[in-house]
Design a protein around this motif. Structure first.
Motif, mmCIF file in Angstrom:
data_model
loop_
_atom_site.group_PDB
_atom_site.id
_atom_site.type_symbol
_atom_site.label_atom_id
_atom_site.label_comp_id
_atom_site.label_asym_id
_atom_site.label_seq_id
_atom_site.Cartn_x
_atom_site.Cartn_y
_atom_site.Cartn_z
ATOM 1 N N TRP A 26 42.328 48.904 42.153
ATOM 2 C CA TRP A 26 41.050 48.207 42.158
ATOM 3 C C TRP A 26 40.164 48.926 41.159
ATOM 4 O O TRP A 26 39.925 50.128 41.263
ATOM 5 C CB TRP A 26 40.416 48.213 43.551
ATOM 6 C CG TRP A 26 41.036 47.210 44.467
ATOM 7 C CD1 TRP A 26 41.988 47.432 45.408
ATOM 8 C CD2 TRP A 26 40.744 45.814 44.519
ATOM 9 N NE1 TRP A 26 42.323 46.255 46.033
ATOM 10 C CE2 TRP A 26 41.565 45.236 45.506
ATOM 11 C CE3 TRP A 26 39.874 44.984 43.809
ATOM 12 C CZ2 TRP A 26 41.537 43.886 45.813
ATOM 13 C CZ3 TRP A 26 39.843 43.631 44.122
ATOM 14 C CH2 TRP A 26 40.677 43.099 45.112
ATOM 15 N N LEU A 27 39.680 48.220 40.161
ATOM 16 C CA LEU A 27 38.853 48.802 39.107
ATOM 17 C C LEU A 27 37.375 48.837 39.485
ATOM 18 O O LEU A 27 36.588 49.542 38.847
ATOM 19 C CB LEU A 27 39.036 48.003 37.807
ATOM 20 C CG LEU A 27 40.473 47.921 37.306
ATOM 21 C CD1 LEU A 27 40.583 46.925 36.164
ATOM 22 C CD2 LEU A 27 40.964 49.294 36.881
ATOM 23 N N ASP A 38 34.910 39.880 34.159
ATOM 24 C CA ASP A 38 35.131 41.324 34.256
ATOM 25 C C ASP A 38 36.481 41.615 34.890
ATOM 26 O O ASP A 38 36.912 40.925 35.823
ATOM 27 C CB ASP A 38 34.062 41.996 35.133
ATOM 28 C CG ASP A 38 32.736 42.199 34.433
ATOM 29 O OD1 ASP A 38 32.627 41.904 33.227
ATOM 30 O OD2 ASP A 38 31.791 42.649 35.117
ATOM 31 N N ARG A 39 37.140 42.664 34.409
ATOM 32 C CA ARG A 39 38.382 43.132 35.030
ATOM 33 C C ARG A 39 38.022 43.735 36.385
ATOM 34 O O ARG A 39 37.164 44.597 36.469
ATOM 35 C CB ARG A 39 39.037 44.179 34.146
ATOM 36 C CG ARG A 39 39.480 43.651 32.811
ATOM 37 C CD ARG A 39 39.935 44.734 31.850
ATOM 38 N NE ARG A 39 40.940 45.591 32.442
ATOM 39 C CZ ARG A 39 40.890 46.926 32.417
ATOM 40 N NH1 ARG A 39 39.898 47.568 31.853
ATOM 41 N NH2 ARG A 39 41.851 47.631 32.969
ATOM 42 N N VAL A 40 38.690 43.271 37.431
ATOM 43 C CA VAL A 40 38.399 43.728 38.784
ATOM 44 C C VAL A 40 39.578 44.474 39.390
ATOM 45 O O VAL A 40 39.404 45.447 40.117
ATOM 46 C CB VAL A 40 38.012 42.521 39.680
ATOM 47 C CG1 VAL A 40 37.777 42.944 41.110
ATOM 48 C CG2 VAL A 40 36.783 41.815 39.123
ATOM 49 N N GLU A 42 43.974 45.594 38.815
ATOM 50 C CA GLU A 42 45.226 45.623 38.066
ATOM 51 C C GLU A 42 46.362 45.390 39.046
ATOM 52 O O GLU A 42 46.364 45.958 40.145
ATOM 53 C CB GLU A 42 45.438 46.973 37.393
ATOM 54 C CG GLU A 42 44.539 47.239 36.227
ATOM 55 C CD GLU A 42 44.818 48.577 35.566
ATOM 56 O OE1 GLU A 42 45.594 49.403 36.103
ATOM 57 O OE2 GLU A 42 44.237 48.813 34.494
ATOM 58 N N THR A 49 51.631 45.689 33.466
ATOM 59 C CA THR A 49 50.368 45.626 34.191
ATOM 60 C C THR A 49 49.603 44.386 33.758
ATOM 61 O O THR A 49 49.513 44.087 32.564
ATOM 62 C CB THR A 49 49.510 46.872 33.897
ATOM 63 O OG1 THR A 49 50.242 48.035 34.284
ATOM 64 C CG2 THR A 49 48.204 46.832 34.653
ATOM 65 N N PHE A 50 49.057 43.662 34.730
ATOM 66 C CA PHE A 50 48.229 42.493 34.477
ATOM 67 C C PHE A 50 46.849 42.737 35.066
ATOM 68 O O PHE A 50 46.726 43.359 36.119
ATOM 69 C CB PHE A 50 48.821 41.233 35.141
ATOM 70 C CG PHE A 50 50.128 40.797 34.565
ATOM 71 C CD1 PHE A 50 50.166 39.922 33.492
ATOM 72 C CD2 PHE A 50 51.322 41.248 35.105
ATOM 73 C CE1 PHE A 50 51.374 39.513 32.959
ATOM 74 C CE2 PHE A 50 52.535 40.838 34.580
ATOM 75 C CZ PHE A 50 52.558 39.975 33.510
ATOM 76 N N ASP A 51 45.816 42.225 34.400
ATOM 77 C CA ASP A 51 44.453 42.307 34.918
ATOM 78 C C ASP A 51 44.111 41.029 35.658
ATOM 79 O O ASP A 51 44.447 39.930 35.209
ATOM 80 C CB ASP A 51 43.443 42.474 33.779
ATOM 81 C CG ASP A 51 43.547 43.822 33.092
ATOM 82 O OD1 ASP A 51 43.975 44.792 33.757
ATOM 83 O OD2 ASP A 51 43.192 43.907 31.912
ATOM 84 N N VAL A 52 43.425 41.178 36.791
ATOM 85 C CA VAL A 52 42.843 40.047 37.501
ATOM 86 C C VAL A 52 41.351 40.134 37.230
ATOM 87 O O VAL A 52 40.738 41.185 37.436
ATOM 88 C CB VAL A 52 43.135 40.115 39.012
ATOM 89 C CG1 VAL A 52 42.499 38.943 39.731
ATOM 90 C CG2 VAL A 52 44.642 40.143 39.265
ATOM 91 N N VAL A 53 40.764 39.038 36.736
ATOM 92 C CA VAL A 53 39.354 39.043 36.361
ATOM 93 C C VAL A 53 38.522 38.270 37.371
ATOM 94 O O VAL A 53 39.028 37.395 38.082
ATOM 95 C CB VAL A 53 39.144 38.475 34.936
ATOM 96 C CG1 VAL A 53 39.880 39.310 33.909
ATOM 97 C CG2 VAL A 53 39.565 37.025 34.849
ATOM 98 N N SER A 54 37.247 38.604 37.400
ATOM 99 C CA SER A 54 36.328 37.943 38.317
ATOM 100 C C SER A 54 36.128 36.482 37.913
ATOM 101 O O SER A 54 35.850 36.199 36.745
ATOM 102 C CB SER A 54 34.982 38.664 38.314
ATOM 103 O OG SER A 54 34.072 38.006 39.164
#
Length: 84
Positions: A26-27, A38-40, A42, A49-54
């Motif tokens: 959790w970023l 925003d990246r929230v 990983e 690795t993939f980013d999950v964004v808001s």
């Protein structure tokens, strides 16, 4: 009048089959303000690795997974409280 909505943070379709996807990091801590895009979070799929964004601007109010949990495409990972 203040209206608040909860916007789900959903793991998008990654196009992966037969690969376990895990919450990596959790970023942003619970209670923090985030802006749309925003990246929230990983997530880790194998070595990638993939980013999950808001999906919206607001406060990250709920986390439904912890680090190293196995997650699935379409799963709700948390919620953003959006005030309008």
């Amino acid at each position: 009048m203040l209206r608040e909505d909860l916007q789900p943070l959903i793991l998008p379709e990654l196009g992966l089959t037969d690969i376990l996807v895990r919450t990596s990091l959790w970023l942003v801590p619970r209670g923090s303000f985030v802006r749309e895009g925003d990246r929230v979070l990983e997530v880790l799929a194998g070595e990638v690795t993939f980013d999950v964004v808001s999906p919206a601007s607001g406060v990250l109010c709920d986390l439904h997974t912890e680090e190293d949990d196995i997650v699935n495409e379409g799963q709700v990972l948390g919620h953003i409280r959006v005030g309008a």
